[in-house]
Design a protein around this motif. Structure first.
Motif, mmCIF file in Angstrom:
data_model
loop_
_atom_site.group_PDB
_atom_site.id
_atom_site.type_symbol
_atom_site.label_atom_id
_atom_site.label_comp_id
_atom_site.label_asym_id
_atom_site.label_seq_id
_atom_site.Cartn_x
_atom_site.Cartn_y
_atom_site.Cartn_z
ATOM 1 N N VAL A 22 0.836 -1.194 0.000
ATOM 2 C CA VAL A 22 0.000 0.000 0.000
ATOM 3 C C VAL A 22 0.877 1.252 0.000
ATOM 4 O O VAL A 22 0.565 2.235 -0.683
ATOM 5 C CB VAL A 22 -0.961 -0.010 1.217
ATOM 6 C CG1 VAL A 22 -1.698 1.313 1.362
ATOM 7 C CG2 VAL A 22 -1.958 -1.152 1.097
ATOM 8 N N SER A 23 1.987 1.221 0.717
ATOM 9 C CA SER A 23 2.879 2.393 0.738
ATOM 10 C C SER A 23 3.481 2.651 -0.645
ATOM 11 O O SER A 23 3.670 3.800 -1.043
ATOM 12 C CB SER A 23 3.975 2.236 1.791
ATOM 13 O OG SER A 23 4.744 1.091 1.540
ATOM 14 N N GLU A 24 3.770 1.591 -1.415
ATOM 15 C CA GLU A 24 4.276 1.776 -2.783
ATOM 16 C C GLU A 24 3.190 2.350 -3.687
ATOM 17 O O GLU A 24 3.467 3.161 -4.576
ATOM 18 C CB GLU A 24 4.782 0.448 -3.340
ATOM 19 C CG GLU A 24 6.056 -0.043 -2.688
ATOM 20 C CD GLU A 24 6.430 -1.456 -3.113
ATOM 21 O OE1 GLU A 24 5.714 -2.048 -3.952
ATOM 22 O OE2 GLU A 24 7.426 -1.979 -2.603
ATOM 23 N N MET A 25 1.949 1.923 -3.482
ATOM 24 C CA MET A 25 0.834 2.459 -4.271
ATOM 25 C C MET A 25 0.679 3.948 -3.996
ATOM 26 O O MET A 25 0.457 4.747 -4.907
ATOM 27 C CB MET A 25 -0.466 1.720 -3.922
ATOM 28 C CG MET A 25 -0.475 0.266 -4.291
ATOM 29 S SD MET A 25 -1.949 -0.527 -3.598
ATOM 30 C CE MET A 25 -1.423 -2.236 -3.570
ATOM 31 N N THR A 26 0.799 4.318 -2.721
ATOM 32 C CA THR A 26 0.688 5.719 -2.332
ATOM 33 C C THR A 26 1.858 6.534 -2.869
ATOM 34 O O THR A 26 1.670 7.641 -3.377
ATOM 35 C CB THR A 26 0.623 5.833 -0.791
ATOM 36 O OG1 THR A 26 -0.439 5.010 -0.321
ATOM 37 C CG2 THR A 26 0.394 7.244 -0.348
ATOM 38 N N ALA A 27 3.078 5.983 -2.768
ATOM 39 C CA ALA A 27 4.277 6.688 -3.233
ATOM 40 C C ALA A 27 4.243 6.925 -4.742
ATOM 41 O O ALA A 27 4.823 7.896 -5.235
ATOM 42 C CB ALA A 27 5.527 5.905 -2.851
ATOM 43 N N SER A 28 3.557 6.055 -5.484
ATOM 44 C CA SER A 28 3.477 6.226 -6.932
ATOM 45 C C SER A 28 2.564 7.385 -7.330
ATOM 46 O O SER A 28 2.546 7.789 -8.481
ATOM 47 C CB SER A 28 2.974 4.939 -7.582
ATOM 48 O OG SER A 28 1.590 4.772 -7.320
ATOM 49 N N GLY A 29 1.795 7.898 -6.354
ATOM 50 C CA GLY A 29 0.869 8.989 -6.652
ATOM 51 C C GLY A 29 -0.449 8.501 -7.205
ATOM 52 O O GLY A 29 -1.275 9.293 -7.650
ATOM 53 N N LEU A 30 -0.649 7.202 -7.188
ATOM 54 C CA LEU A 30 -1.866 6.607 -7.734
ATOM 55 C C LEU A 30 -3.092 7.014 -6.929
ATOM 56 O O LEU A 30 -4.124 7.376 -7.496
ATOM 57 C CB LEU A 30 -1.711 5.085 -7.738
ATOM 58 C CG LEU A 30 -2.605 4.265 -8.630
ATOM 59 C CD1 LEU A 30 -2.452 4.680 -10.080
ATOM 60 C CD2 LEU A 30 -2.283 2.791 -8.475
ATOM 61 N N MET A 31 -2.976 6.970 -5.608
ATOM 62 C CA MET A 31 -4.082 7.322 -4.723
ATOM 63 C C MET A 31 -3.557 7.505 -3.307
ATOM 64 O O MET A 31 -2.409 7.168 -3.019
ATOM 65 C CB MET A 31 -5.177 6.257 -4.771
ATOM 66 C CG MET A 31 -4.718 4.841 -4.454
ATOM 67 S SD MET A 31 -5.940 3.561 -4.820
ATOM 68 C CE MET A 31 -5.970 3.566 -6.598
ATOM 69 N N SER A 32 -4.410 8.014 -2.441
ATOM 70 C CA SER A 32 -4.009 8.223 -1.048
ATOM 71 C C SER A 32 -3.920 6.885 -0.316
ATOM 72 O O SER A 32 -4.415 5.863 -0.796
ATOM 73 C CB SER A 32 -5.025 9.124 -0.341
ATOM 74 O OG SER A 32 -6.246 8.434 -0.166
ATOM 75 N N SER A 33 -3.319 6.899 0.840
ATOM 76 C CA SER A 33 -3.150 5.684 1.627
ATOM 77 C C SER A 33 -4.495 5.084 2.013
ATOM 78 O O SER A 33 -4.705 3.875 1.912
ATOM 79 C CB SER A 33 -2.326 5.993 2.880
ATOM 80 O OG SER A 33 -2.212 4.838 3.678
ATOM 81 N N ARG A 34 -5.396 5.912 2.462
ATOM 82 C CA ARG A 34 -6.734 5.438 2.866
ATOM 83 C C ARG A 34 -7.474 4.830 1.672
ATOM 84 O O ARG A 34 -8.069 3.768 1.763
ATOM 85 C CB ARG A 34 -7.518 6.600 3.478
ATOM 86 C CG ARG A 34 -8.967 6.325 3.760
ATOM 87 C CD ARG A 34 -9.106 5.229 4.803
ATOM 88 N NE ARG A 34 -10.459 4.791 4.927
ATOM 89 C CZ ARG A 34 -11.162 4.836 6.030
ATOM 90 N NH1 ARG A 34 -10.616 5.291 7.123
ATOM 91 N NH2 ARG A 34 -12.392 4.425 6.048
ATOM 92 N N GLU A 35 -7.447 5.535 0.550
ATOM 93 C CA GLU A 35 -8.131 5.043 -0.645
ATOM 94 C C GLU A 35 -7.496 3.738 -1.127
ATOM 95 O O GLU A 35 -8.203 2.807 -1.507
ATOM 96 C CB GLU A 35 -8.087 6.100 -1.748
ATOM 97 C CG GLU A 35 -8.900 5.708 -2.964
ATOM 98 C CD GLU A 35 -8.885 6.770 -4.055
ATOM 99 O OE1 GLU A 35 -9.635 6.593 -5.032
ATOM 100 O OE2 GLU A 35 -8.122 7.755 -3.943
ATOM 101 N N ALA A 36 -6.173 3.651 -1.086
ATOM 102 C CA ALA A 36 -5.488 2.429 -1.513
ATOM 103 C C ALA A 36 -5.880 1.254 -0.625
ATOM 104 O O ALA A 36 -6.133 0.153 -1.130
ATOM 105 C CB ALA A 36 -3.976 2.633 -1.488
ATOM 106 N N SER A 37 -5.976 1.477 0.679
ATOM 107 C CA SER A 37 -6.391 0.407 1.590
ATOM 108 C C SER A 37 -7.806 -0.069 1.277
ATOM 109 O O SER A 37 -8.081 -1.267 1.227
ATOM 110 C CB SER A 37 -6.329 0.888 3.035
ATOM 111 O OG SER A 37 -5.018 1.181 3.402
ATOM 112 N N ASP A 38 -8.719 0.891 1.054
ATOM 113 C CA ASP A 38 -10.106 0.542 0.734
ATOM 114 C C ASP A 38 -10.200 -0.213 -0.586
ATOM 115 O O ASP A 38 -10.928 -1.198 -0.713
ATOM 116 C CB ASP A 38 -10.977 1.800 0.669
ATOM 117 C CG ASP A 38 -11.165 2.455 2.021
ATOM 118 O OD1 ASP A 38 -10.879 1.806 3.054
ATOM 119 O OD2 ASP A 38 -11.585 3.636 2.047
ATOM 120 N N VAL A 39 -9.451 0.252 -1.582
ATOM 121 C CA VAL A 39 -9.498 -0.353 -2.906
ATOM 122 C C VAL A 39 -8.902 -1.763 -2.874
ATOM 123 O O VAL A 39 -9.441 -2.684 -3.497
ATOM 124 C CB VAL A 39 -8.765 0.545 -3.932
ATOM 125 C CG1 VAL A 39 -8.542 -0.157 -5.237
ATOM 126 C CG2 VAL A 39 -9.561 1.823 -4.149
#
Length: 129
Positions: A22-39
């Protein structure tokens, strides 16, 4: 609907990688940490993503990968409660029966245009039917 669209974006992004946290997803600028966790949770519930933990990473940050299973189409309208099955099981009609009316009376107030004293008087009722 927004989670579904974000999940499609995330799965496309994950398909280009072996796995990601999830931290890599957030670092890529794809989405926020909360949104990445939900998705990620949404994708896992639908079998489109899975959590992988091997060796030492099992205790650290969780990693996820795409399973290749497509997400189901989102519902276009919310499913409302329907009691049609119960009504028919109990023998209750869904359309109310039309009951005949034997006699009706119509009352009409007559306005003579005179002053207020006695101007409005009740007219004899008309019988219909």
């Amino acid at each position: 609907m927004k989670v579904h669209a974000s999940a499609l974006t995330l799965l496309h992004w994950l398909a280009q990688r072996e796995s990601a946290s999830v931290s890599e997803m957030t670092a890529s600028g794809l989405m926020s940490s909360r949104e990445a966790s939900d998705v990620v949770r949404y994708a896992m519930r639908n079998g489109a993503a899975e959590r992988i933990n091997t060796g030492a990473s099992a205790r650290g940050t969780a990693r996820y990968r795409s399973t290749g299973v497509p997400l189901p189409e989102p519902r276009t309208s919310p499913a409302g409660a329907s009691f049609d099955g119960l009504l028919s099981a109990w023998g209750i009609t869904q359309e109310p029966p039309e009951l005949p009316a034997v006699r009706t009376r119509v009352y009409q107030i007559e306005d003579n245009g005179q002053d207020n004293r006695g101007a409005n008087r009740l007219v004899k009722p008309k019988l219909n039917g």
